[in-house]
Design an enzyme around this catalytic site. Structure first.
Site, PDB file in Angstrom:
ATOM      1  N   HIS A 183       9.677   8.306  14.427  1.00 22.47           N
ATOM      2  CA  HIS A 183       8.522   7.339  13.836  1.00 22.47           C
ATOM      3  C   HIS A 183       7.249   8.336  13.812  1.00 22.47           C
ATOM      4  O   HIS A 183       6.424   7.842  14.737  1.00 22.47           O
ATOM      5  CB  HIS A 183       8.425   6.248  15.112  1.00 22.47           C
ATOM      6  CG  HIS A 183       7.855   5.244  14.350  1.00 22.47           C
ATOM      7  ND1 HIS A 183       8.207   3.717  14.714  1.00 22.47           N
ATOM      8  CD2 HIS A 183       6.810   4.975  13.535  1.00 22.47           C
ATOM      9  CE1 HIS A 183       7.361   2.876  13.997  1.00 22.47           C
ATOM     10  NE2 HIS A 183       6.322   3.722  13.230  1.00 22.47           N
ATOM     11  N   GLN A 184       7.323   9.420  13.006  1.00 18.46           N
ATOM     12  CA  GLN A 184       6.261  10.105  12.944  1.00 18.46           C
ATOM     13  C   GLN A 184       5.509   9.824  11.547  1.00 18.46           C
ATOM     14  O   GLN A 184       4.404  10.968  11.016  1.00 18.46           O
ATOM     15  CB  GLN A 184       6.559  11.803  13.051  1.00 18.46           C
ATOM     16  CG  GLN A 184       7.380  12.116  12.001  1.00 18.46           C
ATOM     17  CD  GLN A 184       7.622  13.723  12.410  1.00 18.46           C
ATOM     18  OE1 GLN A 184       8.394  13.920  13.159  1.00 18.46           O
ATOM     19  NE2 GLN A 184       6.959  14.490  11.631  1.00 18.46           N
TER      20      GLN A 184
ATOM     21  N   ASP B 159      12.752   7.405   9.507  1.00 25.12           N
ATOM     22  CA  ASP B 159      11.852   7.639  10.430  1.00 25.12           C
ATOM     23  C   ASP B 159      11.791   6.662  11.778  1.00 25.12           C
ATOM     24  O   ASP B 159      11.078   6.635  12.654  1.00 25.12           O
ATOM     25  CB  ASP B 159      10.430   7.795   9.711  1.00 25.12           C
ATOM     26  CG  ASP B 159       9.597   8.210  10.617  1.00 25.12           C
ATOM     27  OD1 ASP B 159       9.428   9.189  11.219  1.00 25.12           O
ATOM     28  OD2 ASP B 159       8.184   7.492  10.565  1.00 25.12           O
TER      29      ASP B 159
ATOM     30  N   GLU C 286      14.720   1.728  18.657  1.00 26.87           N
ATOM     31  CA  GLU C 286      14.176   3.000  18.824  1.00 26.87           C
ATOM     32  C   GLU C 286      13.153   2.825  19.987  1.00 26.87           C
ATOM     33  O   GLU C 286      12.572   3.717  20.601  1.00 26.87           O
ATOM     34  CB  GLU C 286      13.103   3.360  17.571  1.00 26.87           C
ATOM     35  CG  GLU C 286      11.833   2.425  17.462  1.00 26.87           C
ATOM     36  CD  GLU C 286      11.045   2.601  16.255  1.00 26.87           C
ATOM     37  OE1 GLU C 286      11.458   2.947  15.132  1.00 26.87           O
ATOM     38  OE2 GLU C 286       9.829   2.751  16.350  1.00 26.87           O
TER      39      GLU C 286
ATOM     40  N   THR D 299      11.127   4.371   6.095  1.00 29.07           N
ATOM     41  CA  THR D 299      10.239   4.664   6.813  1.00 29.07           C
ATOM     42  C   THR D 299       9.395   3.428   7.292  1.00 29.07           C
ATOM     43  O   THR D 299       8.255   3.498   7.769  1.00 29.07           O
ATOM     44  CB  THR D 299       8.984   5.691   6.299  1.00 29.07           C
ATOM     45  OG1 THR D 299       8.858   5.142   4.801  1.00 29.07           O
ATOM     46  CG2 THR D 299       9.557   7.039   5.932  1.00 29.07           C
ATOM     47  N   SER D 300      10.134   2.204   7.218  1.00 24.15           N
ATOM     48  CA  SER D 300       9.284   1.120   7.415  1.00 24.15           C
ATOM     49  C   SER D 300       9.469   0.559   9.104  1.00 24.15           C
ATOM     50  O   SER D 300       8.866   0.797   9.771  1.00 24.15           O
ATOM     51  CB  SER D 300       9.611  -0.001   6.477  1.00 24.15           C
ATOM     52  OG  SER D 300       8.695   0.234   5.074  1.00 24.15           O
ATOM     53  N   ARG D 301      10.685  -0.140   9.020  1.00 20.73           N
ATOM     54  CA  ARG D 301      11.029  -0.623  10.505  1.00 20.73           C
ATOM     55  C   ARG D 301      12.612  -0.590  10.440  1.00 20.73           C
ATOM     56  O   ARG D 301      13.356  -0.797   9.519  1.00 20.73           O
ATOM     57  CB  ARG D 301      10.494  -2.004  10.755  1.00 20.73           C
ATOM     58  CG  ARG D 301       8.919  -2.307  11.003  1.00 20.73           C
ATOM     59  CD  ARG D 301       8.739  -1.691  12.390  1.00 20.73           C
ATOM     60  NE  ARG D 301       7.223  -1.720  12.536  1.00 20.73           N
ATOM     61  CZ  ARG D 301       6.340  -0.870  12.262  1.00 20.73           C
ATOM     62  NH1 ARG D 301       6.671   0.236  11.602  1.00 20.73           N
ATOM     63  NH2 ARG D 301       5.189  -1.148  12.737  1.00 20.73           N
TER      64      ARG D 301
ATOM     65  N   PHE E  29       3.369   8.093  10.349  1.00 22.23           N
ATOM     66  CA  PHE E  29       2.062   7.874  10.488  1.00 22.23           C
ATOM     67  C   PHE E  29       1.210   9.027  11.185  1.00 22.23           C
ATOM     68  O   PHE E  29      -0.136   9.029  11.009  1.00 22.23           O
ATOM     69  CB  PHE E  29       1.732   6.604  11.499  1.00 22.23           C
ATOM     70  CG  PHE E  29       1.729   6.985  12.810  1.00 22.23           C
ATOM     71  CD1 PHE E  29       3.214   7.210  13.435  1.00 22.23           C
ATOM     72  CD2 PHE E  29       0.798   7.216  13.811  1.00 22.23           C
ATOM     73  CE1 PHE E  29       3.494   7.347  14.686  1.00 22.23           C
ATOM     74  CE2 PHE E  29       0.969   7.502  15.136  1.00 22.23           C
ATOM     75  CZ  PHE E  29       2.232   7.620  15.406  1.00 22.23           C
TER      76      PHE E  29
ATOM     77  N   LYS F 246       0.764  -1.127   0.213  1.00 24.04           N
ATOM     78  CA  LYS F 246       0.044  -0.144  -0.021  1.00 24.04           C
ATOM     79  C   LYS F 246       0.881   1.128   0.106  1.00 24.04           C
ATOM     80  O   LYS F 246       0.674   2.011  -0.876  1.00 24.04           O
ATOM     81  CB  LYS F 246      -0.866   0.123   1.343  1.00 24.04           C
ATOM     82  CG  LYS F 246      -2.017  -1.295   1.232  1.00 24.04           C
ATOM     83  CD  LYS F 246      -2.833  -1.171   2.439  1.00 24.04           C
ATOM     84  CE  LYS F 246      -1.954  -1.720   3.440  1.00 24.04           C
ATOM     85  NZ  LYS F 246      -1.737  -3.121   3.298  1.00 24.04           N
ATOM     86  N   ILE F 247       1.758   1.328   0.968  1.00 24.27           N
ATOM     87  CA  ILE F 247       2.549   2.504   1.179  1.00 24.27           C
ATOM     88  C   ILE F 247       3.620   2.784  -0.184  1.00 24.27           C
ATOM     89  O   ILE F 247       3.688   3.713  -0.853  1.00 24.27           O
ATOM     90  CB  ILE F 247       3.325   2.582   2.406  1.00 24.27           C
ATOM     91  CG1 ILE F 247       2.455   2.601   3.541  1.00 24.27           C
ATOM     92  CG2 ILE F 247       4.352   3.715   2.384  1.00 24.27           C
ATOM     93  CD1 ILE F 247       2.846   2.535   4.933  1.00 24.27           C
TER      94      ILE F 247
END
Ligand code: NAI
Length: 336
Positions: free
Chosen positions: A295-296, A258, A263, A232-234, A298, A154-155
């Protein structure tokens, strides 16, 4: 259902309470993260509601099962923090929010790319100090550049569409071909070709045992000199010490993160009055060509509304139907 909601900030409470007006669950908010030591806070509840950095290992899940918890509602898409095999052994149902705003994460990815390229964060600081020099702010045209997208779910698919809008050529690697990506001209290639041809590599695949440290010394060695890497995933997709070696040698020219493998000890908290103990993270923050957000990706109003609504609807499904379309099982992981 009575739901013990762990790891809550003011914004979680606001969006969940608003969404609960239609659902009428009893929400008990707790600030601490869920782990084996805090599981007892859920006593008296039917379900727990958790986020990306709560720890749902076997010991925590056993503690939850002992006090009668029957369901775990993740208010996120990723579920790498849950021992699914243990949850199944203990009869705990796990549900998640598979998509809340893929646009939020895709757009944040673009924000990282544009900032790193045109150095607007540095320009902003300079102008505030009356320094109008352009030295060190040289960027490049995105138009005509090759963007490598690893994971076109999706992303990744939305990110690919945005980048084609900039006039980039998009190469992708994913074991599953997404027809929406083919339709906009994305070329699926082998990982080696993607890494060796892309000017910008962006990670949009989940963290699984197979994808852990997908970007390691070997992958970095096969990238273009000075390429940009965005995650920006993990965090666990990147071997951070290898990334530091790549940055020091100049092989990697720009990094936007991100997420970060360790983290859990850092993100979502105000640590501005403490000393950061993680030397790898601290080293990453010293590079002027590294941009890190906590981690922003979302974190937009649409996404928080969707997370709250879907999380509570998932719990209603479990309560009324005994099952949920957004259940996470070990089969789901095997079929990824
Ligand atoms: P998705 O499930 O729609 O797509 C993931 C894609 O990755 C699938 O097409 C899958 O086939 C592919 N894939 C799996 N293993 C792969 C591998 N080893 N190499 C290449 N491709 C592989 O997931 P979605 O919604 O697009 O999310 C992607 C990731 O973004 C999530 O797993 C999550 O970790 C992360 N995420 C980050 C957020 C943030 O705030 N920064 C928020 C939401 C998600």
């Amino acid at each position: 259902m009575i739901v013990a909601v762990f790891n809550t900030k003011a914004y979680d409470r606001r969006f969940l309470q608003d969404a609960n007006r239609d659902q009428r669950h009893q929400l008990l908010f707790h600030e601490p993260r869920l782990n084996r030591n805090t599981a007892a806070l859920a006593s008296g509840a039917d379900a727990v509601c958790v986020f990306v950095n709560d720890v749902l290992d076997r010991a925590t899940l056993e503690a939850l099962a002992r006090i009668g918890i029957s369901a775990v509602a993740l208010r996120c898409a990723g579920f790498n923090n849950v021992d699914l095999a243990a949850a199944e052994d203990l009869g705990l149902q796990v549900v998640r929010v598979p998509a809340y705003s893929p646009y939020a994460v895709a757009e944040h990815t673009v924000a990282l790319i544009l900032t790193l390229n045109r150095k607007t964060h540095r320009a902003h600081n300079r102008v505030h100090e009356g320094n109008f020099s352009l030295e060190g702010l040289l960027g490049f045209d995105l138009h005509g550049k090759v963007v490598g997208v690893i994971g076109t779910g999706k992303i990744g698919a939305i990110f690919s569409r945005i980048m084609t809008g900039f006039g980039c050529r998009v190469l992708a690697f994913d074991p599953l071909v997404n027809p929406d990506c083919l339709a906009i001209g994305v070329d699926y290639v082998a990982m080696e070709q993607l890494l060796s041809e892309a000017d910008i590599v962006s990670l949009h695949c989940p963290l699984t045992p197979a994808s852990r440290h997908l970007i390691d010394d070997r992958a970095i060695a096969s990238m273009r000199q000075g390429c940009m890497l965005i995650n920006t995933s993990r965090g666990g997709l990147i071997d951070a010490p290898a990334l530091i070696r790549g940055l020091k040698s100049g092989k990697v020219g720009y990094v936007g993160l991100d997420v970060y493998e360790e983290e859990a000890d850092l993100f979502f908290e105000d640590l501005s009055n403490t000393v950061i103990q993680d030397d790898v993270f601290a080293r990453l923050t010293t590079f002027t060509n590294v941009l890190i957000t906590g981690h922003q990706g979302f974190f937009t109003d649409s996404a928080l509304e969707n997370i709250a609504t879907t999380t509570l609807a998932n719990l209603t499904d479990l309560e009324i139907r005994g099952c949920c379309d957004n259940a996470v099982t070990t089969d789901l992981v095997r079929n990824r």
